[in-house]
Structure formats: C-alpha cells, structure tokens
Design a protein around this motif. Structure first.
Motif, PDB file in Angstrom:
ATOM      1  N   ILE A   1      25.342  -9.768  89.461  1.00  0.00           N
ATOM      2  CA  ILE A   1      23.883  -9.907  89.508  1.00  0.00           C
ATOM      3  C   ILE A   1      23.327  -9.067  90.648  1.00  0.00           C
ATOM      4  O   ILE A   1      22.327  -8.359  90.486  1.00  0.00           O
ATOM      5  N   LEU A   2      23.971  -9.120  91.783  1.00  0.00           N
ATOM      6  CA  LEU A   2      23.550  -8.323  92.934  1.00  0.00           C
ATOM      7  C   LEU A   2      23.567  -6.824  92.598  1.00  0.00           C
ATOM      8  O   LEU A   2      22.656  -6.086  92.966  1.00  0.00           O
ATOM      9  N   ASP A   3      24.591  -6.387  91.873  1.00  0.00           N
ATOM     10  CA  ASP A   3      24.706  -4.978  91.490  1.00  0.00           C
ATOM     11  C   ASP A   3      23.627  -4.551  90.491  1.00  0.00           C
ATOM     12  O   ASP A   3      23.153  -3.426  90.538  1.00  0.00           O
ATOM     13  N   GLU A   4      23.244  -5.454  89.579  1.00  0.00           N
ATOM     14  CA  GLU A   4      22.321  -5.081  88.501  1.00  0.00           C
ATOM     15  C   GLU A   4      20.856  -5.262  88.831  1.00  0.00           C
ATOM     16  O   GLU A   4      20.019  -4.508  88.339  1.00  0.00           O
ATOM     17  N   ALA A   5      20.533  -6.256  89.602  1.00  0.00           N
ATOM     18  CA  ALA A   5      19.124  -6.582  89.837  1.00  0.00           C
ATOM     19  C   ALA A   5      18.501  -5.659  90.882  1.00  0.00           C
ATOM     20  O   ALA A   5      19.169  -5.227  91.820  1.00  0.00           O
ATOM     21  N   GLY A   6      17.232  -5.408  90.706  1.00  0.00           N
ATOM     22  CA  GLY A   6      16.502  -4.630  91.699  1.00  0.00           C
ATOM     23  C   GLY A   6      16.196  -5.450  92.931  1.00  0.00           C
ATOM     24  O   GLY A   6      16.078  -4.911  94.035  1.00  0.00           O
ATOM     25  N   HIS A   7      16.051  -6.745  92.757  1.00  0.00           N
ATOM     26  CA  HIS A   7      15.792  -7.670  93.870  1.00  0.00           C
ATOM     27  C   HIS A   7      16.474  -8.990  93.570  1.00  0.00           C
ATOM     28  O   HIS A   7      16.400  -9.503  92.455  1.00  0.00           O
ATOM     29  N   VAL A   8      17.145  -9.541  94.572  1.00  0.00           N
ATOM     30  CA  VAL A   8      17.813 -10.832  94.444  1.00  0.00           C
ATOM     31  C   VAL A   8      17.359 -11.714  95.595  1.00  0.00           C
ATOM     32  O   VAL A   8      17.421 -11.309  96.758  1.00  0.00           O
ATOM     33  N   ASP A   9      16.909 -12.914  95.278  1.00  0.00           N
ATOM     34  CA  ASP A   9      16.475 -13.855  96.306  1.00  0.00           C
ATOM     35  C   ASP A   9      17.624 -14.236  97.227  1.00  0.00           C
ATOM     36  O   ASP A   9      18.790 -14.244  96.827  1.00  0.00           O
ATOM     37  N   VAL A  10      17.273 -14.592  98.425  1.00  0.00           N
ATOM     38  CA  VAL A  10      18.241 -14.901  99.475  1.00  0.00           C
ATOM     39  C   VAL A  10      19.174 -16.067  99.116  1.00  0.00           C
ATOM     40  O   VAL A  10      20.293 -16.123  99.600  1.00  0.00           O
ATOM     41  N   ALA A  11      18.766 -16.962  98.242  1.00  0.00           N
ATOM     42  CA  ALA A  11      19.618 -18.107  97.878  1.00  0.00           C
ATOM     43  C   ALA A  11      20.933 -17.639  97.260  1.00  0.00           C
ATOM     44  O   ALA A  11      21.995 -18.205  97.551  1.00  0.00           O
ATOM     45  N   LEU A  12      20.892 -16.616  96.444  1.00  0.00           N
ATOM     46  CA  LEU A  12      22.124 -16.103  95.850  1.00  0.00           C
ATOM     47  C   LEU A  12      22.929 -15.311  96.882  1.00  0.00           C
ATOM     48  O   LEU A  12      24.154 -15.364  96.893  1.00  0.00           O
ATOM     49  N   LEU A  13      22.247 -14.615  97.750  1.00  0.00           N
ATOM     50  CA  LEU A  13      22.943 -13.891  98.830  1.00  0.00           C
ATOM     51  C   LEU A  13      23.654 -14.870  99.759  1.00  0.00           C
ATOM     52  O   LEU A  13      24.767 -14.590 100.228  1.00  0.00           O
ATOM     53  N   ASP A  14      23.029 -15.997 100.028  1.00  0.00           N
ATOM     54  CA  ASP A  14      23.671 -17.036 100.856  1.00  0.00           C
ATOM     55  C   ASP A  14      24.966 -17.523 100.213  1.00  0.00           C
ATOM     56  O   ASP A  14      25.959 -17.754 100.899  1.00  0.00           O
ATOM     57  N   PHE A  15      24.952 -17.709  98.881  1.00  0.00           N
ATOM     58  CA  PHE A  15      26.162 -18.120  98.171  1.00  0.00           C
ATOM     59  C   PHE A  15      27.275 -17.102  98.394  1.00  0.00           C
ATOM     60  O   PHE A  15      28.417 -17.457  98.676  1.00  0.00           O
TER      61      PHE A  15
END
Length: 137
Positions: free
Chosen positions: A108-122
C-alpha cells in the motif's frame, strides 16, 4: 455482505486448514476476479490468513487483493486516509505483524500517493519488533 462464493471458499479452507495454489487461482480468477468489494471481505480474508497454512501463491495474492482495494477502490483513489489507515492497521495488528500483514502495508505504501500516519505507525512498530527480536536472539 459477503459473496456466497467467497463464504464457501473461506469455509472450505477453514475446514481443511490450508489454502493451496489451486485455491488461490480460483480465488483470483473466479471468486474475486473484479477484486475485493468491501471491508468485510478484507476482514474475512485476513482472518482466514491467521488460521490456515498456505501455498506459496497465497501471500502475494492476498497482498495484491487488499492493496488494490485500499488504494484503488476507495475514494479518493490513490490516497489512504485516516479512517481506512486506522481500520487496516488495527486489522493487520491482530496477532502481531505477520509477514503477510507487513507485506500488505508495504504494498500500500508503494502504490498510494499518500498514506495516513496510522499505517506508517504499523510499519514502524513491526520494524521495531523485528529489531528487538534480532537483538534477543
């Protein structure tokens, strides 16, 4: 609502305790040929992932299906907002960050233009756990 074919697939895999490569092909080519359609389908497939063994194609197929749903089937397209990121991070965290859960987050991180911090925290929690495990070994 869960499609009848998907419910039957999950029931059969649960009874056998295994998802084989033939099952993965059927899931991708017939049952979810148009991809995942709802959060309930994501939740059901991730629950299945936690309770069965699987052939080598399962992880890649699950990752692609979930990433496509989150990034390209939820508006705004290409953006993973707070609601979706928090929901998915919570779901991926169940039973700890498994390899498939981690791969889904990175895809998801690779494909999305923007990812909310909640997924980055995971992702960061998983990396920290992996480092601590290496240090303890």
């Amino acid at each position: 609502m869960l499609k009848d074919q998907l419910r039957d697939f999950i029931d059969r895999a649960t009874e056998r305790g295994h998802v084989g490569n033939d099952d993965v092909a059927m899931l991708q080519d017939e049952i979810l040929s148009d991809g995942i359609a709802s959060r309930l389908e994501v939740e059901s497939l991730l629950a299945l992932d936690r309770i069965v063994t699987a052939g080598e194609g399962w992880g890649a197929a699950l990752t692609r299906l979930v990433a496509d749903f989150i990034v390209w089937k939820r508006a705004p397209y290409g953006v993973v907002g707070n609601d979706d990121a928090l929901w998915l991070a919570t779901l991926l965290e169940v039973s700890g960050p498994s390899p498939n859960a981690t791969n889904i987050a990175y895809a998801i991180l690779d494909e999305a233009g923007h990812v909310d911090v909640a997924l980055l925290d995971f992702i960061m929690r998983g990396r920290q756990q992996a480092r601590l495990s290496q240090m303890a070994a």
